[in-house]
Design a protein around this motif. Structure first.
Motif, short mmCIF file in Angstrom:
data_model
loop_
_atom_site.label_atom_id
_atom_site.label_comp_id
_atom_site.label_asym_id
_atom_site.label_seq_id
_atom_site.Cartn_x
_atom_site.Cartn_y
_atom_site.Cartn_z
N ALA A 18 -51.96 6.08 -32.34
CA ALA A 18 -53.38 6.00 -32.67
C ALA A 18 -53.58 6.51 -34.09
O ALA A 18 -52.95 7.47 -34.52
N LYS A 19 -54.43 5.85 -34.82
CA LYS A 19 -54.52 6.06 -36.26
C LYS A 19 -54.81 7.50 -36.69
O LYS A 19 -54.20 8.00 -37.61
N TYR A 20 -55.75 8.16 -36.03
CA TYR A 20 -56.04 9.54 -36.43
C TYR A 20 -54.85 10.44 -36.14
O TYR A 20 -54.52 11.32 -36.93
N TYR A 21 -54.19 10.21 -35.03
CA TYR A 21 -53.00 10.99 -34.69
C TYR A 21 -51.98 10.89 -35.83
O TYR A 21 -51.47 11.89 -36.33
N ARG A 22 -51.69 9.67 -36.24
CA ARG A 22 -50.72 9.46 -37.30
C ARG A 22 -51.17 10.04 -38.62
O ARG A 22 -50.39 10.63 -39.36
N TYR A 23 -52.44 9.83 -38.95
CA TYR A 23 -52.95 10.34 -40.23
C TYR A 23 -52.74 11.84 -40.33
O TYR A 23 -52.24 12.34 -41.34
N PHE A 24 -53.11 12.59 -39.30
CA PHE A 24 -52.98 14.04 -39.36
C PHE A 24 -51.53 14.49 -39.47
O PHE A 24 -51.23 15.51 -40.07
N HIS A 25 -50.62 13.71 -38.89
CA HIS A 25 -49.21 14.06 -38.99
C HIS A 25 -48.64 13.72 -40.37
O HIS A 25 -47.70 14.37 -40.82
N TRP A 26 -49.17 12.72 -41.02
CA TRP A 26 -48.66 12.32 -42.34
C TRP A 26 -49.34 13.06 -43.49
O TRP A 26 -48.75 13.26 -44.53
#
Length: 115
Positions: A18-26
């Motif tokens: 899910a996009k927000y999940y990935r964004y926060f990890h990157w």
């Protein structure tokens, strides 16, 4: 902000994608701290609300003060992961809003002629 655009462009295949999940990890702590102002500055007000809500879900005690603390906060509960996925899915126009803004930027800066 490029981290958000990158994560928005990738396909969503599982909850962890899910996009927000990935964004926060990157993203770095600094990126997350500044993303709302950056979105507003380029006219993506339509996604400021959901992004702000996602930040509150990802960091319920606020964005940590150090990079180490920030990294430690990225191990979320399943409930947090579900909510982050739901927030993204709720924004039906998110992807098209970003595409439109990128296209507008490319036109205004004559980037397509440089291809």
């Amino acid at each position: 902000m490029s981290e958000l655009f990158t994560s928005l462009e990738k396909d969503q295949t599982t909850k962890k994608d899910a996009k927000y999940y990935r964004y926060f990890h990157w993203a770095s702590k600094t990126n997350v701290e500044s993303i709302l102002k950056q979105l507003e500055a380029i006219g993506l007000d339509a996604i400021v609300g959901s992004t702000s809500e996602a930040i509150k879900v990802a960091f319920p005690n606020g964005i940590p003060t150090s990079e180490d603390e920030f990294e430690d906060c990225l191990d979320w509960s399943e409930e947090q992961e579900d909510v982050l996925a739901e927030l993204y899915e709720k924004e039906e126009n998110l992807h098209s809003a970003v595409e439109e803004k990128l296209a507008e930027f490319a036109r205004e800066n004559d980037l397509l002629a440089q291809l």
